[in-house]
Design a protein around this motif. Structure first.
Motif, short mmCIF file in Angstrom:
data_model
loop_
_atom_site.label_atom_id
_atom_site.label_comp_id
_atom_site.label_asym_id
_atom_site.label_seq_id
_atom_site.Cartn_x
_atom_site.Cartn_y
_atom_site.Cartn_z
N UNK A 91 42.09 52.27 29.65
CA UNK A 91 41.96 50.84 29.42
C UNK A 91 42.07 50.01 30.61
N UNK A 92 41.05 49.22 30.85
CA UNK A 92 41.21 47.83 31.96
C UNK A 92 41.26 46.84 31.08
N UNK A 93 42.34 45.90 31.38
CA UNK A 93 42.75 44.51 30.86
C UNK A 93 42.11 43.35 31.61
N UNK A 137 37.50 50.88 41.32
CA UNK A 137 37.36 51.41 42.67
C UNK A 137 38.85 51.94 43.27
N UNK A 138 39.77 50.83 42.94
CA UNK A 138 41.18 50.81 43.16
C UNK A 138 42.21 50.66 42.24
N UNK A 139 42.44 51.62 41.57
CA UNK A 139 43.08 51.61 40.16
C UNK A 139 44.77 50.80 40.17
N UNK A 140 45.13 50.94 41.39
CA UNK A 140 46.42 50.29 41.50
C UNK A 140 46.57 48.65 41.54
N UNK A 141 45.16 48.27 41.93
CA UNK A 141 44.95 46.73 42.20
C UNK A 141 45.32 45.81 41.08
N UNK A 191 43.40 43.95 35.40
CA UNK A 191 44.04 45.46 36.07
C UNK A 191 44.14 46.32 34.93
N UNK A 192 44.34 47.47 35.36
CA UNK A 192 44.44 48.80 34.38
C UNK A 192 45.71 48.47 33.40
N UNK A 193 45.56 48.68 32.35
CA UNK A 193 46.84 48.76 31.54
C UNK A 193 47.89 49.55 31.59
N UNK A 194 47.63 50.88 32.37
CA UNK A 194 48.82 51.63 32.70
C UNK A 194 49.30 51.31 34.04
N UNK A 195 48.45 50.58 34.88
CA UNK A 195 49.01 50.16 36.17
C UNK A 195 50.06 48.92 35.61
N UNK A 227 48.24 43.33 45.13
CA UNK A 227 47.93 42.12 44.43
C UNK A 227 47.24 41.15 45.27
N UNK A 228 45.79 40.72 44.60
CA UNK A 228 44.59 40.23 45.34
C UNK A 228 44.48 39.10 44.44
N UNK A 229 43.69 37.91 45.04
CA UNK A 229 43.28 36.85 44.29
C UNK A 229 41.61 36.69 44.61
N UNK A 230 40.85 36.53 43.56
CA UNK A 230 39.60 36.61 43.60
C UNK A 230 39.10 34.78 43.37
N UNK A 231 38.18 34.34 44.08
CA UNK A 231 38.19 33.04 43.96
C UNK A 231 37.21 32.79 42.82
N UNK A 232 37.66 32.03 41.92
CA UNK A 232 36.88 31.71 40.81
C UNK A 232 35.72 30.92 41.06
#
Length: 336
Positions: A104-106, A134-138, A202-206, A261-266
């Motif tokens: 799962x991705x949340x 693409x980058x599961x740890x992100x 993010x991924x739930x497991x991450x 950790x990254x920030x997407x410009x809304x």
């Protein structure tokens, strides 16, 4: 698959007299025909159907949540026995998601914000989920470009731009708590800072792995809870473990410490609807600067915010800069 996790806590104090302890602001309507929690669930569709929508709320709000969101399966309304801030809330949702979908991705978001337009929100979420795939740890945060020097919001300072992303996405350089006015002015002028709107992908497991690394006290209790998911012992385990977790935000618990950790410009408009003044931002004013919601008649009145139910009339004459709310009881307060 992508799941929506809607955090729907609240103490019901900001919008008195219409809001109450048992009816916090996510259950109220501020513009349009839907309440905030209905809008939150609706903006996730059609990409995230009700069977992948999860609500985390206080036990006393279970009935109203189910009434307003009848399409969300009852087992996916997760009940906190008490408030413990966002880190335990998100962890609670993560263990439930993983029991249903190990990959799962949340998409995590508050229930009580206004976001427009929905299609831009959906496109941004899609871009964030592709990045996580693409980058599961992100860990992806959403940052809103500030439109004024707000002192009541946290800020995210952006770093280098990430390559090969659909929307402008940057490494997080730092987090800044609610600044004074002078500092907020500097943040806005720099072009390097975003409002932290509390929306994440993010991924739930991450996120569980990050809790294990940075907040083992929460993780250990979640691990014990995870063993009880889907069993007759769930309620007892929840009543024992959840209140014992530290009350801490996901920002303090993980995001300010973690890598990737990254920030997407809304690309969407955002309002956290923090007070009755929000009605003036969300609804068109008349020629005298009055924001009127409901059956209202004004004469020689200006700069007022007036809200009433459709079956009650409020009339004003010769008043200025008032907030007038007619609910179960009425209240009139000066704006200034």
């Amino acid at each position: 698959m992508l799941h929506a996790v809607i955090m729907a806590g609240g103490s019901g104090t900001r919008f008195w007299p219409e809001s109450r302890r048992r009816l916090p602001k996510q259950f109220l309507r501020f513009s349009g025909e839907q309440t905030l929690i209905q809008e939150a669930a609706g903006r996730c569709a059609p990409a995230i159907p009700p069977e992948r929508t999860w609500i985390v709320t206080n036990a006393m709000h279970a009935g109203e949540t189910a009434r307003q969101l009848p399409n969300v399966p009852e087992p996916q309304i997760l009940l906190e026995p008490c408030g413990r801030n966002t880190a335990p809330c998100i962890g609670l949702a993560a263990i439930q998601l993983l029991a249903k979908d190990p990959d799962a991705t949340m998409l995590v978001m508050p229930a009580d914000h206004v976001i427009q337009p929905p299609d831009m929100f959906q496109q941004a979420v899609d871009a964030a989920s592709k990045l996580v795939e693409r980058e599961p740890r992100t860990l992806v945060l959403f940052g809103v470009e500030p439109t004024y020097p707000a002192t009541g919001f946290g800020y995210i300072q952006r770093g280098e731009r990430l390559p090969q992303t659909e929307w402008p996405t940057f490494q997080v350089q730092s987090f800044r708590e609610k600044p004074d006015e002078q500092t907020a002015v500097r943040y806005c002028a720099s072009g390097e800072y975003y409002w932290n709107c509390g929306i994440f992908v993010w991924r739930a497991q991450t996120i569980l792995d990050a809790l294990a690394e940075f907040n083992p006290e929460i993780y250990s209790r979640l691990a014990r809870l995870r063993e009880a998911v889907g069993t007759a012992g769930w309620d007892a385990a929840l009543a024992s473990e959840f209140p014992a977790m530290p009350s801490i935000s996901i920002d303090y618990a993980i995001l300010e410490k973690a890598a990737h950790v990254c920030v997407l410009e809304a690309p969407f408009g955002w309002d956290d609807v923090g007070s009755w003044h929000a009605l003036a931002r969300l609804n068109e004013a008349d020629g005298n600067g009055n924001t009127l919601d409901g059956t209202v008649c004004t004469a020689d009145s200006s700069g007022c915010i007036v809200r009433t139910s459709q079956d009650h009339l409020v009339a004003t004459m010769g008043v200025k800069d008032l907030i007038i709310v007619l609910a179960v009881a009425g209240i009139v307060v000066p704006l200034f």
